[in-house]
Design a protein around this motif. Sequence first.
Motif, short mmCIF file in Angstrom:
data_model
loop_
_atom_site.label_atom_id
_atom_site.label_comp_id
_atom_site.label_asym_id
_atom_site.label_seq_id
_atom_site.Cartn_x
_atom_site.Cartn_y
_atom_site.Cartn_z
N VAL A 216 -11.82 -2.28 13.75
CA VAL A 216 -12.55 -2.26 12.48
C VAL A 216 -12.76 -3.71 12.07
CG1 VAL A 216 -12.51 -1.56 10.07
CG2 VAL A 216 -11.47 -0.09 11.81
N HIS B 69 -15.39 -3.05 -9.23
CA HIS B 69 -16.57 -2.22 -9.00
C HIS B 69 -17.47 -2.20 -10.23
CE1 HIS B 69 -15.42 -0.42 -5.22
NE2 HIS B 69 -14.19 -0.24 -5.69
N PRO C 52 -19.29 -2.16 -2.09
CA PRO C 52 -18.84 -0.78 -1.96
C PRO C 52 -17.45 -0.68 -1.33
CG PRO C 52 -20.55 -1.27 -0.35
CD PRO C 52 -20.45 -2.46 -1.25
N SER C 53 -16.89 0.48 -1.41
CA SER C 53 -15.56 0.71 -0.84
C SER C 53 -15.59 0.45 0.66
CB SER C 53 -15.16 2.16 -1.12
OG SER C 53 -13.85 2.35 -0.72
N GLY C 54 -14.59 -0.26 1.14
CA GLY C 54 -14.51 -0.55 2.56
C GLY C 54 -15.33 -1.75 2.98
N SER C 55 -15.89 -2.47 2.02
CA SER C 55 -16.73 -3.61 2.38
C SER C 55 -15.92 -4.86 2.69
CB SER C 55 -17.72 -3.90 1.25
OG SER C 55 -17.02 -4.13 0.04
N GLY C 56 -14.61 -4.83 2.46
CA GLY C 56 -13.77 -5.97 2.85
C GLY C 56 -13.28 -6.81 1.69
N LYS C 57 -13.41 -6.31 0.46
CA LYS C 57 -12.99 -7.09 -0.71
C LYS C 57 -11.49 -7.38 -0.71
CE LYS C 57 -14.43 -3.92 -3.61
NZ LYS C 57 -14.92 -2.86 -2.71
N SER C 58 -10.71 -6.33 -0.51
CA SER C 58 -9.25 -6.52 -0.52
C SER C 58 -8.82 -7.41 0.64
CB SER C 58 -8.53 -5.18 -0.44
OG SER C 58 -8.83 -4.42 -1.58
N THR C 59 -9.48 -7.23 1.77
CA THR C 59 -9.15 -8.06 2.94
C THR C 59 -9.37 -9.54 2.62
OG1 THR C 59 -9.87 -6.24 4.34
CG2 THR C 59 -9.66 -8.40 5.37
N LEU D 190 -7.40 -0.65 15.74
CA LEU D 190 -6.86 0.69 15.54
C LEU D 190 -7.01 1.46 16.84
CD1 LEU D 190 -8.36 1.56 12.05
CD2 LEU D 190 -6.06 0.78 12.57
N TYR E 257 -9.26 -5.40 12.38
CA TYR E 257 -8.08 -4.55 12.49
C TYR E 257 -8.22 -3.72 13.75
CZ TYR E 257 -6.97 -5.63 7.62
OH TYR E 257 -6.66 -6.27 6.48
N ARG F 123 0.82 -1.22 0.00
CA ARG F 123 0.00 0.00 0.00
C ARG F 123 0.85 1.26 0.00
NH1 ARG F 123 -5.33 -1.10 3.43
NH2 ARG F 123 -3.97 -1.00 5.24
N ALA G 285 -13.30 -5.93 9.31
CA ALA G 285 -13.21 -5.88 7.85
C ALA G 285 -13.96 -7.05 7.23
CB ALA G 285 -11.75 -5.89 7.40
N GLU H 179 -8.97 -5.41 -8.51
CA GLU H 179 -9.28 -4.36 -9.48
C GLU H 179 -8.27 -4.29 -10.63
OE1 GLU H 179 -10.71 -0.75 -7.78
OE2 GLU H 179 -11.00 -1.68 -5.83
N1 LIG Z 1 -4.18 -2.55 7.38
C1 LIG Z 1 -5.35 -2.08 7.83
N2 LIG Z 1 -5.40 -1.49 9.04
C2 LIG Z 1 -6.53 -1.02 9.51
N3 LIG Z 1 -7.73 -1.09 8.89
C3 LIG Z 1 -7.75 -1.65 7.68
C4 LIG Z 1 -6.56 -2.18 7.08
N4 LIG Z 1 -6.88 -2.69 5.87
C5 LIG Z 1 -8.21 -2.49 5.73
N5 LIG Z 1 -8.73 -1.88 6.80
C6 LIG Z 1 -10.13 -1.54 7.00
O1 LIG Z 1 -10.89 -2.69 6.73
C7 LIG Z 1 -12.04 -2.34 6.02
C8 LIG Z 1 -12.10 -3.13 4.73
O2 LIG Z 1 -11.03 -2.70 3.90
P1 LIG Z 1 -10.73 -3.28 2.44
O3 LIG Z 1 -9.45 -2.72 1.98
O4 LIG Z 1 -10.86 -4.75 2.50
O5 LIG Z 1 -11.93 -2.67 1.61
P2 LIG Z 1 -12.21 -2.77 0.07
O6 LIG Z 1 -13.51 -3.46 -0.05
O7 LIG Z 1 -11.06 -3.37 -0.64
O8 LIG Z 1 -12.37 -1.27 -0.35
P3 LIG Z 1 -11.92 -0.55 -1.72
O9 LIG Z 1 -12.99 -0.87 -2.71
O10 LIG Z 1 -11.94 0.89 -1.38
O11 LIG Z 1 -10.62 -1.07 -2.08
C9 LIG Z 1 -12.01 -0.85 5.77
O12 LIG Z 1 -12.82 -0.24 6.73
C10 LIG Z 1 -10.58 -0.49 6.02
O13 LIG Z 1 -10.49 0.78 6.58
#
Ligand SMILES: Nc1ncnc2c1ncn2[C@@H]1O[C@H](COP(=O)(O)OP(=O)(O)OP(=O)(O)O)[C@@H](O)[C@H]1O
Lengths: 387, 229
Positions: free
Chosen positions: B28, B209, B49-56, B23, B21, A385, B30, B177
């Motif tokens: 949070v 998306h 949507p953004s922040g829904s946890g896809k990347s996680t 903080l 996570y 990141r 995820a 993405e």
């Molecule tokens: N390393 C981290 N430390 C703290 N919080 C995190 C971390 N990575 C993700 N989060 C939180 O976990 C939640 C899910 O994040 P994630 O990156 O999985 O979303 P996303 O669906 O991929 O969003 P986007 O579409 O914006 O990429 C978010 O609220 C984010 O703030």
Amino acid sequence: MIFFEFAKRNIRLHWLRSLLAVIGITIGVVAITSMGILGNSLVLSISNTLTSVGDTIVITPHTSFQNFGGGSSTSGISERDVEQIRRSSGSNAVIPVYAGGDRIAIGRDVGAATIYGLDPKDIPLLLEVVNGTYIRSSSGVMVGSRIAEEFNLKLGSQITIGSDDATAVRVVGILKERGVGFDINPDFGIIASDQWFSERYGVSSYDQVIVKVKNLDEIDRVKSAIEEKLNRRETTVNVLDTRAILEGILSAFNQIKIFTTAIGGISLIVAGVSIFNVMMMSVTERTKEIGVIRSIGTQKSEVLKMFLDEAIILGLIGSLVGGVLSFAGGYAVSQIMLQTTEYLFVPSSLINILYGMLFGVVTSLLSGIYPAWKAANLNPIEALRHE
Amino acid sequence: MSGGGEGRTPIITFDHVTKVYSLPAGDVVALNDVSMDVLPGEFIAVMGPSGSGKSTMLNLIGCLDVPTSGKVFIKGHDIRTMADTDLTRLRRDHIGFVFQQFNLLPLLNVVENVEFPLILKCGRKECGLKAYEVIRAVGLEEGLDTHTPSELSGGQQQRVAIARALVNDPDIIICDEPTGNLDSKSGATIMEVLASMNQRGKTIIVVTHDPKIAAFARRTLELLDGRIV
Ligand SMILES: Nc1ncnc2c1ncn2[C@@H]1O[C@H](COP(=O)(O)OP(=O)(O)OP(=O)(O)O)[C@@H](O)[C@H]1O
Ligand SMILES: [Mg+2]
């Protein structure tokens, strides 16, 4: 080897700051190495010179301020004192020496020389002839190798000694070069018989008495016996032994060497800090890249290796350049300060180059460890990141 | 081999997976109690949507992270019990990564970038698939092989990235993405490349998306606030 390639390319990409780090290492290596070489050469040249005078006790008249104005009575070592010294020295050879300086003339050349008066019997104990013979009577003299060279003296050459009531003497022997000694320095001198010397200059007390000690262990005993005899009531002579002088000089040199090596060490530390800095910059800049390679399957240990390679490359280049420079520098300094480079080409001098380079590489490696460890242990997700 | 037939052992299993996570401002969540199976050869789009946890979710599948609670099995391995070395090896040999920002190594040229995972795996270039073959398979023109990434367009870089992900012949390819930085035309070609890889049996998971992109997949997972909906 891909990691080595990586390290190489990164160094090439950031050549300027890599160059600066390399220069730091080079300076450190040169400082450490050339000090080592110089110190070693000095020690070698001094000890070489001193071994020829070996285990010698030198007795010289003690001069104090009271004695200066007090007339001529205490200006030398009397025949009676010499007798005392002989008695204290047992079976060791005791050689009384007259010494003085005078003007000399060889043909049209004029100059000055130290003139020694020695009992012809004693001369073979002290000096070696390379050409001609030892003096047998008061008629001839022997000359030192350097003075012979300077005035082009040969066997049979005539030297005029003194300026007012000059006497002529003939060269019967040329001495082997002996180097600087603590007893006498015959290389630039003329050796005459004691009889000739005392008649020519009208003196009867000696300027120096040399005791050649056969057995090393006897030195201290003989020395204290002499001191006890002659210096009981008041200090009339100084008694020095060359071994103690030698040790004193060597320990002084060693202290200088420690000091200069410390300076070299400090420059290496500075160089280490600069490598550390370069590596930390590298890690920070490449955080994202580290995240990428970690996520596609690079092990921590491989990332570690990649960054250590970088530090080692910098260290090796710096050390190699430093090694070459310090060899050249050592050569130049030896030539200038010692007039010879023979002490450079001995293992104990050359090993300093190896030590210096080793220090350089080890320093770079040590400074690379933390940045490399940091790089290896980055969290891949966070590293990815990173922008 | 193609498609994900019923009754086969899943290649990816999420069993009540929660990722939290911590903080300073509070925890949070995820991913919140997610359970799912992915069969070998599936082509899945993950949306939300953004922040829904896809990347996680993708990071867990990619063995870059471990769940706070619950279990993630990749090819039958419980990733929480594995050492970092083993997780790294699993990523290297069985998972291909495609990123939104392409993430090619700037110090290496196209061929070297693609060869990199090969060298990681066997210490030399000659093993598994040939880098050149893979580069041709993703449709990159021949003249570009010795170019550096900065000399390529986004679409070309993403093809190289896919070639790099494919070169160790992985079972799973995860793409976060992959078309996010591309125009719709090159995005579509990239998806075609991925679809053709899916034809050859790779399990593909794409976060996106864009519904047009998701249309390439055969199954879509919708995430909302860390849950599958
Ligand atoms: N390393 C981290 N430390 C703290 N919080 C995190 C971390 N990575 C993700 N989060 C939180 O976990 C939640 C899910 O994040 P994630 O990156 O999985 O979303 P996303 O669906 O991929 O969003 P986007 O579409 O914006 O990429 C978010 O609220 C984010 O703030
Ligand atoms: Mg995301």
